[in-house]
Structures are given as structure tokens and as C-alpha cells.
Design a protein around this motif. Structure first.
Motif, PDB file in Angstrom:
ATOM      1  N   ILE A 179       0.901  -0.961   0.009  1.00  0.00           N
ATOM      2  CA  ILE A 179       0.151  -0.026   0.006  1.00  0.00           C
ATOM      3  C   ILE A 179       0.777   1.246   0.164  1.00  0.00           C
ATOM      4  O   ILE A 179       1.861   1.533   0.924  1.00  0.00           O
ATOM      5  N   LEU A 203      -2.000   6.369   5.990  1.00  0.00           N
ATOM      6  CA  LEU A 203      -2.273   4.996   5.670  1.00  0.00           C
ATOM      7  C   LEU A 203      -3.094   4.499   7.041  1.00  0.00           C
ATOM      8  O   LEU A 203      -3.772   3.174   6.866  1.00  0.00           O
ATOM      9  N   HIS A 205      -5.840   5.345   7.993  1.00  0.00           N
ATOM     10  CA  HIS A 205      -7.200   5.748   7.636  1.00  0.00           C
ATOM     11  C   HIS A 205      -7.559   4.730   6.541  1.00  0.00           C
ATOM     12  O   HIS A 205      -8.598   4.922   6.005  1.00  0.00           O
ATOM     13  N   CYS A 206      -6.822   3.738   6.122  1.00  0.00           N
ATOM     14  CA  CYS A 206      -6.947   2.991   5.078  1.00  0.00           C
ATOM     15  C   CYS A 206      -7.492   1.470   5.597  1.00  0.00           C
ATOM     16  O   CYS A 206      -6.476   0.767   6.098  1.00  0.00           O
ATOM     17  N   TYR A 214      -8.024  -7.979  -1.558  1.00  0.00           N
ATOM     18  CA  TYR A 214      -8.484  -6.778  -1.961  1.00  0.00           C
ATOM     19  C   TYR A 214     -10.173  -6.686  -2.233  1.00  0.00           C
ATOM     20  O   TYR A 214     -10.717  -7.413  -3.012  1.00  0.00           O
ATOM     21  N   ASP A 218     -13.429  -1.902   0.667  1.00  0.00           N
ATOM     22  CA  ASP A 218     -12.209  -1.194   1.493  1.00  0.00           C
ATOM     23  C   ASP A 218     -11.698  -0.017   0.626  1.00  0.00           C
ATOM     24  O   ASP A 218     -11.384   0.910   1.347  1.00  0.00           O
ATOM     25  N   GLY A 219     -11.747  -0.202  -0.711  1.00  0.00           N
ATOM     26  CA  GLY A 219     -11.323   0.862  -1.315  1.00  0.00           C
ATOM     27  C   GLY A 219     -12.055   2.054  -1.445  1.00  0.00           C
ATOM     28  O   GLY A 219     -11.564   3.002  -1.078  1.00  0.00           O
ATOM     29  N   THR A 222     -11.356   3.705   2.356  1.00  0.00           N
ATOM     30  CA  THR A 222     -10.400   4.374   1.995  1.00  0.00           C
ATOM     31  C   THR A 222     -10.673   5.714   1.333  1.00  0.00           C
ATOM     32  O   THR A 222     -10.217   6.737   1.924  1.00  0.00           O
ATOM     33  N   ASN A 225     -12.583   7.698   3.871  1.00  0.00           N
ATOM     34  CA  ASN A 225     -11.842   8.107   5.154  1.00  0.00           C
ATOM     35  C   ASN A 225     -10.704   9.246   4.879  1.00  0.00           C
ATOM     36  O   ASN A 225     -10.719  10.317   5.683  1.00  0.00           O
ATOM     37  N   VAL A 226      -9.978   9.034   3.998  1.00  0.00           N
ATOM     38  CA  VAL A 226      -8.963  10.044   3.359  1.00  0.00           C
ATOM     39  C   VAL A 226      -9.495  11.229   2.975  1.00  0.00           C
ATOM     40  O   VAL A 226      -8.859  12.210   3.444  1.00  0.00           O
ATOM     41  N   ILE A 237      -7.786   6.157  -5.506  1.00  0.00           N
ATOM     42  CA  ILE A 237      -7.561   4.712  -5.008  1.00  0.00           C
ATOM     43  C   ILE A 237      -7.034   3.835  -6.370  1.00  0.00           C
ATOM     44  O   ILE A 237      -8.273   3.884  -6.980  1.00  0.00           O
ATOM     45  N   VAL A 253      -2.570   4.958  -2.984  1.00  0.00           N
ATOM     46  CA  VAL A 253      -3.581   6.075  -2.536  1.00  0.00           C
ATOM     47  C   VAL A 253      -2.872   7.341  -3.112  1.00  0.00           C
ATOM     48  O   VAL A 253      -2.068   7.874  -2.683  1.00  0.00           O
TER      49      VAL A 253
END
Length: 627
Positions: A179, A203, A205-206, A214, A218-219, A222, A225-226, A237, A253
């Protein structure tokens, strides 16, 4: 074998022609079978582009090499305006019947899925050739399981043993191997030098974890969150499979930082009608807001923000409000799973108090303004994406004022002669219209809501508690608690073809209670756009206990959301326990209900509401969500 080349003479002598259209003939159709768009996506010949005889031959070989077809041929058919249509003729390939079937590389695929698939394959008629339809059945079962769970980089790469009948499906499971944080410039290109925000902080927040499959969800988390850090103008992403080992996924990211320090000035001029009802400037001197923000103090993602608002820049002391805020995430370090955040705020604000406002008869009442100046220190922990808890301390000085800015110790009303009679309930704990108090605040939020095709579904529960510490004017010791419970229930499935989300039902309940020396300006207010709709804020009651219930039916129609609702609230007989009984003084009912409907136009809500106490209808406009 593939055909040697196109069967029609191209337009140009060098063998090139302009492709106007692609067409497939003889291609099987069914769930899981590659479509015409799937097969043609990687070809050299594409509509609107010039294609050569050599490129067309390469496309034929590539289609044949897929192993799905016995023969692949192409015909170049003239069209109008010097363009040509390329027609691919496919003959499906038939392999020997399947005698045995196995799967390799599927480490997380449940045994039950594989067992169910083998039952389906065994149910096929005897001596059925292994064809594209058989491959599609296998792909639909295996890849469908992965896709339904968000594992978009898990798929069947190829089949082996088709010539012998001992078939093996080789599965690629894409696992996050690395990542990276990639910094972008203004053009969206990668920068060689890192940005000012620590990559470890980003990271953290990922939710994508190294070694796990994967997941597209989750992507998305991420990305959310970011971006929610409010430190970046652009966040992307980008998952990439390793060319040599497709089972390894590198996740980039990609971020573009905002300016870390910003300052802004907004000027405002007030207008008022003159004697001839013409708009004129109240003053040549403007008012407005001055703001400053540093989003990355000390390079550790700490934020300092300040704002000052006044109606006159030359005389700010007459009417000024300010707010200074410091926020520091991960105060216990990046290893803190609860992401504990510290927030300290110094504030000064003025707001019209809904406790001392007219009741349903609409009699003229002089307004009472509440000035608050103080400080708040708060710790917040994030348990899940939507659930959190906080604990803080507040110390503030509260003053009540009339329209002229003079201290106002009691509420009042206007006599028939036009004079203000200040014989109403006391506005503060102290006799001079000013209080000082300190109290603790706590809050718990459980939020599992999510969006499905534009409709909010899930659940949200909120509990807040204010606890007086016996410090301040009259040594106030009190407890004020509020609990709210909201459920967003889906009633139908989405209509993808019509691009409409599901119909939904919202059920909402809210209740509160207060004990001890609670100031009147902090009493619960019944009525308003976020309490019982159809009434002004506090029109029904100012009380120490209350209960509210609401239901709202939402229907998507032609890209808009129509809704109907019914709401009710009661002070549970507690209005008389508020100091001076403002509800009785202003002749409030203490309870009420309403019903109505409306339409959402983006963030705007247009509502028709019936006040059931008076039997009157109102048309109201509101911004934002009710629940």
C-alpha cells in the motif's frame, strides 16, 4: 485455425481502411458468456479509427487464441462515406466431455460453493461437450461468489485439461501486497517529493490490509476516510495487479494536498427599506467574516482554525462572535485503534432563545438573545466508521439580552399600549441576567446507515448527557439527557432500469429528561423543523421532559423523492417545572401533532404541513435532512 485474413478488398492500396462498425456473428449468448463488447474491447480495429490488414489479422489470431472458438473469420463490408464494417464469424469450439473437475488457487472459496457447482455439472446430460456454455456456468458460480462480496480482483484466469476431459479452473485471488501513498501535483501527475502530511497518518485511515483479499468496499472506505480528513483536494484509489504475479495487488492512495494555510475575508452590506420602500444601505461600513485555518500544524495533521464575525468592521465590539478551535488526531499515537482525537474550542456566540418566544396565538413578544462565551475541551473516539463516543468539559458565561443589547433578567410581552412588560419567567439562574457554569458532556453515537441507490437505510442511535458540576452561579448541579433512535427500513428493491432507489420507511423516536438546577435557556424545546414539524421552534413547549415520535414514508418518483409523514410530541406535563413556567406564560399547548408531505429537490425540502392543534396548513422550505 483462423482464417488467413479479411475476405473483402480494403479501400486503400496499402491495405488500410476506416472502421465504421464491428459486428459478431455466431457468438453464443447467455449468462457468463463473453459478450460482443467484452471480446472486442482489446482489439486493434475500433469504430472511428483507421485499421490495417496486419492489425485485423492480429485481432483474428487473438480471438482464436482464447481457446473458445473452433474458427474465427473476418469480413470487411463497405459502408457509406468510405467506411467499412468488420464482421467477425465465430464457430464455437467443442471439447471432449468433462470427466473430472477441480479448482486451483481458490483459498477462500467455501467448499459448499464448489460442491454445489459440481452437482450442477453432474446434472448435465451425459457426453455433453465442454463448451463456452459450460465455462460460463463455472465462471458464474465461482466468480459470482467473489463479485457479490466485493472481491473484484478475484477471477478465473484460464482452464486447463480441456483436451483430456479432466478440467481444472485456475483462480487468481488478488491480495493486497503493498500500500503506497502517491503525491500528485496540480496536473494529477505523481510527485517525486513527499507532501507535508505524514504518509503513516494517511495509511492509518486505510482499511485495506496487506495480505488480505482486496475488496472494493475497502477501497471505497479508504477514499471516504482519507477525503474526510479535509487535507486533500483530490483523492484516488488505484489497485494494480502485478504483471508477473497477478495474485499480488499494489494499492496506490493518490492524494493532492490542499494549501495547508488559508485565510479569507467576506464582506457584507446590510440593506433596509427607506420611507418609500426602496432598498438602501444600512451603513457604508461593511460587516462580514474573517477566517484563518492551518490544517497541518507541526506536520502532524493538527488543525487550528479561527473565525470572527461582526456586523461592522469599524465597531466590532458592538456585535462580535468568534471561534478558535484546535484539533489533534491520534493523541495516543498512530497505534491507537480508537483514533482518539482531542478538540479544544474557545467561542463566543449569540442566538435567539426559543424558550422566550410567542405561543400559537402569535402575540408580540420582545425577543431574548442568549450570549455564550467560554471554552470546551473534548476527547472523541471512533469505534467504527459511523460509531463514536465523546467526553468533554465546558465552562461558559451565559448572558441574556434584549434587542438593544441590554441585560434581560426576565422574559416579557408587549401590552396593548405598545409598552414592553417584563413580568415573565426569569431568563437565568442569577438575578442579573448572567450565569457562569461548568458541566461535563458525554455522547455516544451508533450509526450503521448506508446509501443504496440514493436511499438512506440502516439504523442510528444517539445518547447525549450534560452533567452540571455544581460550579458557578448558584452552584448549579443538574443532569440533562437525550436519547434518539431512528430506523431506515427498505420496503422495496431498487429499480436499476429506472435509476430509482428503493421505497423506504423512517421510524424515529426521541426522548429527554432533566433533573436539578437546569437554566431555563437550556430547557427542551418542543416544535420546529427538527422536532414536530408544522410549528415554530419551541411553539409547543419549553419543558424538562419530553417524548417525540415520527414516521416518514419515502417514494422515489421520476428522479425525485416524494414523502409523507406524521409526527407528535408531548412535554409529559413537565413544562410547569421549568423556572417561571414559560409555557404557561406564553400560552403554549404542551403537546401537538402534525402530518403532511413533501418533495426533496437536492438538499431542499418543500413541505406542506398541517398543524393539527389549530387545523391549519403551512408550506415550508427547509435545507438538509430531517433525521
Amino acid at each position: 485455425m483462423p482464417a488467413p485474413g479479411p475476405s473483402a478488398k480494403p479501400a486503400a492500396a496499402d491495405g488500410t481502411f476506416t472502421c465504421g462498425e464491428l459486428e459478431a456473428q455466431g457468438l453464443p449468448v447467455g449468462e457468463g458468456i463473453p459478450t460482443q463488447a467484452d471480446l472486442f474491447a482489446g482489439l486493434h480495429c475500433q469504430p472511428g479509427f483507421v485499421c490495417s490488414r496486419k492489425e485485423l489479422a492480429q485481432d483474428i489470431k487473438a480471438l482464436y487464441a482464447s481457446g473458445l472458438f473452433e474458427r474465427v473469420n473476418a469480413r470487411v463490408v463497405p459502408l457509406k462515406k468510405n467506411k467499412f464494417k468488420v464482421v467477425f464469424d465465430f464457430a464455437e469450439k467443442f471439447y471432449p466431455p468433462m470427466r473430472n473437475f477441480e479448482v486451483e488457487g481458490a483459498r477462500v472459496l467455501p467448499r459448499k460453493v464448489l460442491a454445489d457447482l459440481k452437482k450442477k455439472l453432474a446434472a448435465l446430460p451425459n457426453e455433453t461437450p465442454f463448451t463456452m456454455r459450460t465455462m460460463a456456468l463455472i465462471k458464474t458460480s465461482i466468480e459470482g461468489w467473489y463479485q457479490s462480496r466485493g472481491y473484484g480482483l478475484c477471477y478465473i484466469s484460464h482452464f486447463s485439461g480441456m483436451g483430456t476431459g479432466s478440467i481444472t479452473a485456475h483462480v487468481i485471488e488478488g491480495r493486497a501486497n503493498k500500500i503506497n501513498v502517491v503525491w500528485m501535483n496540480d496536473e494529477g501527475q505523481p510527485e517525486k517529493t513527499p507532501g507535508k502530511v505524514d504518509a503513516k497518518f494517511i495509511l492509518k485511515h486505510c482499511p485495506v490490509e496487506r495480505g488480505r483479499l482486496y475488496n472494493l468496499a475497502d477501497g471505497r472506505k479508504t477514499l471516504q476516510n482519507v477525503f474526510a480528513l479535509d487535507l486533500f483536494d483530490n483523492v484516488q484509489i488505484l489497485p494494480r495487479q502485478n504483471e508477473r504475479n497477478p495474485g499480488q495487488v499494489e494499492v496506490d492512495v493518490m492524494v493532492k494536498e490542499k494549501p495547508m494555510q488559508t485565510a479569507d475575508v467576506e464582506a457584507e452590506w446590510g440593506l433596509a427599506a427607506d420611507e418609500k420602500n426602496r432598498p438602501t444601505l444600512v451603513s457604508l461600513v461593511p460587516g462580514g467574516t474573517i477566517t484563518y485555518e492551518n490544517r497541518n500544524l507541526g506536520g502532524r495533521a493538527a488543525t487550528v482554525a479561527a473565525s470572527i464575525n461582526t456586523k461592522s468592521f469599524l465597531a466590532p465590539s458592538d456585535d462580535i462572535s468568534y471561534r478558535l478551535m484546535y484539533q489533534k488526531p491520534f493523541i495516543w499515537g498512530l497505534s491507537d485503534e480508537n483514533r482518539t482525537k482531542l478538540q479544544a474550542t474557545v467561542f463566543n456566540a449569540r442566538k435567539l432563545c426559543g424558550v422566550f418566544t410567542p405561543g400559537p396565538d402569535g402575540e408580540e413578544v420582545p425577543p431574548v438573545w442568549v450570549d455564550r462565551a467560554g471554552a470546551r475541551v473534548q476527547l472523541t473516539q471512533q469505534f467504527t466508521r459511523g460509531s463514536r463516543g465523546s467526553l468533554g468539559l465546558v465552562a461558559q458565561e451565559v448572558g441574556t439580552r434584549d434587542e438593544t443589547g441590554a441585560p434581560c433578567a426576565r422574559g416579557g410581552r408587549v401590552s396593548p399600549m405598545g409598552a414592553v412588560v417584563a413580568d415573565g419567567p426569569p431568563t437565568t439562574l442569577g438575578a442579573a441576567g448572567r450565569d457562569r457554569l461548568a458541566y461535563a458532556q458525554a455522547a455516544l453515537v451508533r450509526d450503521t446507515t448506508y446509501l443504496r441507490d440514493g436511499a438512506t437505510l440502516g439504523a442510528r442511535d444517539v445518547l447525549t448527557v450534560d452533567q452540571g458540576l455544581g460550579i458557578g452561579t448558584g452552584f448549579p448541579f443538574f443532569n440533562r439527557a437525550t436519547a434518539a433512535c431512528t430506523r431506515f427500513l427498505g420496503l422495496t428493491r431498487p429499480w436499476p432500469r429506472a435509476r430509482l432507489g428503493p421505497a423506504s420507511l423512517v421510524l424515529h423516536g426521541r426522548a429527554g429528561a432533566a433533573l436539578g438546577d437546569l437554566p431555563a435557556y437550556d430547557a427542551f424545546l418542543l416544535g420546529g423543523p427538527y422536532s414536530v414539524r408544522g410549528y415554530n421552534v419551541g411553539e409547543l413547549a419549553a419543558c424538562r421532559r419530553f417524548a417525540e415520535a415520527a414516521a416518514e414514508l419515502r417514494l422515489p418518483v421520476l428522479g425525485r423523492t416524494l414523502y409523507a409523514f406524521a409526527e407528535a410530541g408531548s412535554d409529559l406535563g413537565s413544562s410547569k417545572e421549568v423556572r417561571g413556567n414559560p409555557s404557561a406564560y406564553f400560552r403554549r399547548a404542551g403537546r401537538g401533532s402534525s402530518l403532511g408531505g413533501g418533495v426533496k429537490l437536492g438538499a431542499l425540502r418543500v413541505e406542506g404541513v398541517r398543524d393539527n392543534n389549530a387545523g391549519r396548513w403551512h408550506v415550508l422550505l427547509h435545507y438538509g435532512e430531517r433525521f
